[in-house]
Every structure is written in structure tokens, then in C-alpha cells.
Design a protein around this motif. Structure first.
Motif, PDB file in Angstrom:
ATOM      1  N   ILE A 259      13.007  50.327  63.871  1.00  0.00           N
ATOM      2  CA  ILE A 259      14.272  50.055  64.477  1.00  0.00           C
ATOM      3  C   ILE A 259      14.825  51.175  65.586  1.00  0.00           C
ATOM      4  CG2 ILE A 259      16.800  49.282  64.072  1.00  0.00           C
ATOM      5  CD1 ILE A 259      15.549  48.211  61.236  1.00  0.00           C
ATOM      6  N   GLN A 260      14.849  52.367  65.032  1.00  0.00           N
ATOM      7  CA  GLN A 260      15.390  53.378  65.870  1.00  0.00           C
ATOM      8  C   GLN A 260      14.564  53.376  67.238  1.00  0.00           C
ATOM      9  OE1 GLN A 260      18.058  54.241  65.239  1.00  0.00           O
ATOM     10  NE2 GLN A 260      18.272  55.911  64.049  1.00  0.00           N
TER      11      GLN A 260
ATOM     12  N   LYS B 256      15.398  50.338  74.390  1.00  0.00           N
ATOM     13  CA  LYS B 256      15.844  49.434  74.940  1.00  0.00           C
ATOM     14  C   LYS B 256      15.215  47.969  74.495  1.00  0.00           C
ATOM     15  CE  LYS B 256      19.045  52.246  76.489  1.00  0.00           C
ATOM     16  NZ  LYS B 256      20.286  52.287  75.693  1.00  0.00           N
ATOM     17  N   LEU B 257      14.478  47.829  73.424  1.00  0.00           N
ATOM     18  CA  LEU B 257      13.584  46.560  73.439  1.00  0.00           C
ATOM     19  C   LEU B 257      14.486  45.524  72.648  1.00  0.00           C
ATOM     20  CD1 LEU B 257      10.370  48.088  71.989  1.00  0.00           C
ATOM     21  CD2 LEU B 257      10.873  47.073  74.086  1.00  0.00           C
ATOM     22  N   LEU B 258      15.524  46.292  72.023  1.00  0.00           N
ATOM     23  CA  LEU B 258      16.676  45.456  71.121  1.00  0.00           C
ATOM     24  C   LEU B 258      18.074  45.682  71.661  1.00  0.00           C
ATOM     25  CD1 LEU B 258      15.112  44.496  67.876  1.00  0.00           C
ATOM     26  CD2 LEU B 258      14.924  43.090  69.715  1.00  0.00           C
ATOM     27  N   SER B 259      18.790  44.688  71.588  1.00  0.00           N
ATOM     28  CA  SER B 259      20.506  45.304  71.785  1.00  0.00           C
ATOM     29  C   SER B 259      20.929  46.160  70.671  1.00  0.00           C
ATOM     30  CB  SER B 259      21.246  44.057  72.047  1.00  0.00           C
ATOM     31  OG  SER B 259      21.320  43.213  70.851  1.00  0.00           O
ATOM     32  N   GLU B 260      21.860  46.866  71.079  1.00  0.00           N
ATOM     33  CA  GLU B 260      22.463  47.870  70.067  1.00  0.00           C
ATOM     34  C   GLU B 260      22.994  47.102  68.863  1.00  0.00           C
ATOM     35  OE1 GLU B 260      22.921  51.181  69.987  1.00  0.00           O
ATOM     36  OE2 GLU B 260      21.909  51.456  71.796  1.00  0.00           O
ATOM     37  N   GLN B 261      23.728  45.981  69.012  1.00  0.00           N
ATOM     38  CA  GLN B 261      24.200  45.148  68.049  1.00  0.00           C
ATOM     39  C   GLN B 261      23.235  44.822  67.010  1.00  0.00           C
ATOM     40  OE1 GLN B 261      24.876  44.600  71.204  1.00  0.00           O
ATOM     41  NE2 GLN B 261      27.012  45.244  71.617  1.00  0.00           N
ATOM     42  N   TYR B 262      22.052  44.195  67.713  1.00  0.00           N
ATOM     43  CA  TYR B 262      21.078  43.772  66.735  1.00  0.00           C
ATOM     44  C   TYR B 262      20.471  44.947  65.927  1.00  0.00           C
ATOM     45  CZ  TYR B 262      17.416  40.555  65.202  1.00  0.00           C
ATOM     46  OH  TYR B 262      16.604  39.658  64.431  1.00  0.00           O
TER      47      TYR B 262
ATOM     48  N   PHE C 288      22.821  45.519  63.202  1.00  0.00           N
ATOM     49  CA  PHE C 288      22.557  44.687  61.984  1.00  0.00           C
ATOM     50  C   PHE C 288      21.477  44.962  61.135  1.00  0.00           C
ATOM     51  CE2 PHE C 288      20.552  40.679  60.906  1.00  0.00           C
ATOM     52  CZ  PHE C 288      21.671  40.102  59.976  1.00  0.00           C
ATOM     53  N   LEU C 289      20.161  45.277  61.872  1.00  0.00           N
ATOM     54  CA  LEU C 289      18.980  45.430  60.938  1.00  0.00           C
ATOM     55  C   LEU C 289      19.271  46.680  60.400  1.00  0.00           C
ATOM     56  CD1 LEU C 289      16.320  44.353  63.813  1.00  0.00           C
ATOM     57  CD2 LEU C 289      16.954  43.107  61.844  1.00  0.00           C
ATOM     58  N   ILE C 290      19.638  47.732  60.871  1.00  0.00           N
ATOM     59  CA  ILE C 290      19.947  49.083  60.129  1.00  0.00           C
ATOM     60  C   ILE C 290      20.750  48.611  58.958  1.00  0.00           C
ATOM     61  CG2 ILE C 290      20.832  51.370  60.127  1.00  0.00           C
ATOM     62  CD1 ILE C 290      19.714  51.436  63.015  1.00  0.00           C
ATOM     63  N   ASN C 291      21.963  48.181  59.146  1.00  0.00           N
ATOM     64  CA  ASN C 291      22.695  47.890  57.928  1.00  0.00           C
ATOM     65  C   ASN C 291      22.087  46.659  56.896  1.00  0.00           C
ATOM     66  OD1 ASN C 291      24.746  49.439  58.913  1.00  0.00           O
ATOM     67  ND2 ASN C 291      25.638  47.613  60.104  1.00  0.00           N
ATOM     68  N   LEU C 292      21.278  46.211  57.455  1.00  0.00           N
ATOM     69  CA  LEU C 292      20.310  45.197  56.550  1.00  0.00           C
ATOM     70  C   LEU C 292      19.234  46.032  55.524  1.00  0.00           C
ATOM     71  CD1 LEU C 292      19.786  42.294  55.606  1.00  0.00           C
ATOM     72  CD2 LEU C 292      18.151  41.995  57.450  1.00  0.00           C
ATOM     73  N   TYR C 293      18.701  47.145  56.158  1.00  0.00           N
ATOM     74  CA  TYR C 293      17.758  47.540  55.176  1.00  0.00           C
ATOM     75  C   TYR C 293      18.531  49.050  54.610  1.00  0.00           C
ATOM     76  CZ  TYR C 293      14.059  44.802  57.002  1.00  0.00           C
ATOM     77  OH  TYR C 293      13.415  43.712  57.516  1.00  0.00           O
ATOM     78  N   ASN C 294      19.473  49.667  55.235  1.00  0.00           N
ATOM     79  CA  ASN C 294      19.821  50.779  54.601  1.00  0.00           C
ATOM     80  C   ASN C 294      21.195  51.180  55.732  1.00  0.00           C
ATOM     81  OD1 ASN C 294      20.190  52.991  53.004  1.00  0.00           O
ATOM     82  ND2 ASN C 294      18.182  54.010  53.910  1.00  0.00           N
TER      83      ASN C 294
END
Length: 274
Positions: free
Chosen positions: A13-14, A20-26, A29-35
Motif C-alpha cells: 500500500i505504501q 501514485k497508483l491509488l489516491s491518498e484517501q484510498y 482507508f486501506l492502511i486503517n483497515l489493516y493496521n
């Protein structure tokens, strides 16, 4: 989910965030989802964040490395030749060894270390030839052959295509120098016979090995493409006395090569991508 798998996902994810493959907001969201994002460990030991938060040991280690570099640079010429050779080998082993260690952890650091080791290999060799007044007509070709072989082997083992390509380029330089001495008055047809079969051989090996050995198909294909125009480069840049129409032959061969690449693009792109 186990810790190792979670850390792998968080590193990906980092990487998506930095690329810049994914937006900052997404990504958030993924980081908060896992850790929690603050628990993510930066795998790059020389990042600004790690230097800012690092212990005194990191700074002392950096000071030691920089001091060692200056010490070797200033006093290498006064070392006896066995110590010079041992020092050069130790530096190269450290560079290539840590390049292998960081190959899966951090590819940027791995490439930088491999590049530094390659430059130092050539630099130490030329330096020792100059310091000891060795015969350059013998030792420089030997150094080129050694560097080419070393880079081909290490480039294959570390899966660094550029390093492997540079190894084959050095062997091509040695091949050209050998035939310049043997046939200084060779005609263009003879040069075509010296280089074009090698080009066909490397492209054939690229096709043969792309689904058997990983990490070599793209390198062999790139070498084969470069060898395709080597007769004209050999004639124009490495020899003297060739007429100007050789440049037109070079342009025609480039056009023919591009046409062949376009026609067979679906095949060779698969080799290079694999």
C-alpha cells in the motif's frame, strides 16, 4: 492475519501511495483497515524519517563508512599491492553482498550498491594498472574481460538486467578490439559477418530461454538488437577510412530493425516482459 502477511500488504500500500497508483484517501482507508499507519516500519534505513528518528549508532555507522572511504582514497596508492588487492576485494564483496541482501527488501538500495560495486571494480582495476606501470595492452583487455564476466554472473544472480547487459557490452567491446587488431582493413561485408550472426544468436537464445530461465530473455533480446547495428558502428566509430554511405546503411538497418520489431511486437514483448 499473521504479522508477516500484514506487513507485506502494508508495504504494498505504501508503494502504491508513492507511485501514485491509488489516491491518498484510498491508501489511508486501506492502511486503517489493516493496521494503524503509525506502526508501519520504513524498510529504507537511509530515509529522512529514519535518519531523523535514528539512534546514535546509525550516525556513528555513517561516520565510520565515510571515514573509511576517505582513508582508502588517500592511502590506497601507498599500500603494498597485496593489501591493495585485498582492500579492493573487500570493498567489492561488501557492495555486492549488501546488494544481494537488499534485493528483496529495497530494490533502490540494491541497485545503488550494485552500481557502486561495478564502478569500483573498473576503477580499482585501472588504478592498480596505472600505479604499478603494468602493460596496458595486456592488462586492460584482461580487466575488461574480468569485469564483463563478473557483471554477467552477478547480474544474473541478482536479477539486475542492466548489470548483465553491461557485462555483455564489455565482452562486445573486447570482441571488437580483438578483430580490429586481427583485421584492421576489414570491409563492411566482413563486419556484417562478424556481428549479425551474433545478433541472430542472442535473439534466438532470448526466444529459447524466456519460458525456461527468468531474468535473461530481455537482456539477450536487448543485446541482440544492439548487435544488429554494430557492423556500421564498428566501421564508423572504431575504424577509419570507411566512406560516408555507411551512414545510410546504418539508417536503413535501423529502419529495417524497427519494422521487424513492429511486425513481431506481440512475440518479443512477451519475451521481454517474462
Amino acid at each position: 492475519m499473521n504479522t508477516e502477511k500484514r506487513e507485506t500488504i502494508l508495504r504494498e500500500i505504501q508503494y502504491w501511495r508513492r507511485s501514485k497508483l491509488l489516491s491518498e484517501q484510498y491508501c489511508d482507508f486501506l492502511i486503517n483497515l489493516y493496521n494503524d499507519e503509525n506502526k508501519i516500519k520504513d524498510s529504507n534505513p537511509v530515509s529522512l524519517q529514519n535518519l531523523q528518528q535514528g539512534s546514535i549508532k546509525i550516525w556513528l555507522f555513517g561516520f565510520g563508512i565515510i571515514s573509511l572511504i576517505f582513508l582508502i582514497s588517500l592511502y590506497f596508492s601507498v599500500f603494498p599491492w597485496p593489501l591493495q588487492l585485498a582492500t579492493a576485494l573487500c570493498v567489492l564483496v561488501v557492495c555486492y553482498g549488501y546488494s544481494a541482501v537488499y534485493r528483496d527488501r529495497n530494490q533502490v538500495i540494491s541497485l545503488l550498491l550494485a552500481g557502486a560495486g561495478s564502478v569500483l571494480t573498473l576503477g580499482f582495476g585501472l588504478w592498480m594498472i596505472s600505479l604499478h606501470n603494468l602493460d596496458p595492452d595486456f592488462w586492460r583487455p584482461l580487466l575488461i574481460a574480468t569485469c564483463g564476466l563478473l557483471w554477467c554472473v552477478l547480474g544474473f544472480m541478482l536479477r539486475i538486467g542492466l548489470l548483465q547487459f553491461c557485462g555483455y557490452a564489455f565482452w562486445g567491446l573486447l570482441y571488437a578490439g580483438f578483430f580490429i587488431q586481427r583485421r584492421p582493413d576489414a570491409q563492411l561485408v566482413e563486419l556484417e559477418l562478424l556481428w549479425v550472426p551474433l545478433s541472430v544468436l542472442m535473439i534466438w537464445l532470448s526466444w529459447l530461454l524466456y519460458h525456461r530461465v527468468s531474468g535473461v530473455a530481455g537482456v539477450y533480446f536487448g543485446v541482440g538488437v544492439c548487435l544488429w547495428i554494430m557492423p556500421e558502428i564498428d566501421a564508423l566509430w572504431l575504424r577509419q577510412g570507411f566512406p560516408g554511405w555507411v551512414s545510410l546503411v546504418l539508417i536503413m538497418k535501423v529502419a529495417a530493425g524497427l519494422a521487424l520489431l513492429f511486425i513481431f511486437r506481440k512475440k518479443w514483448i512477451a519475451w521481454v516482459a517474462t
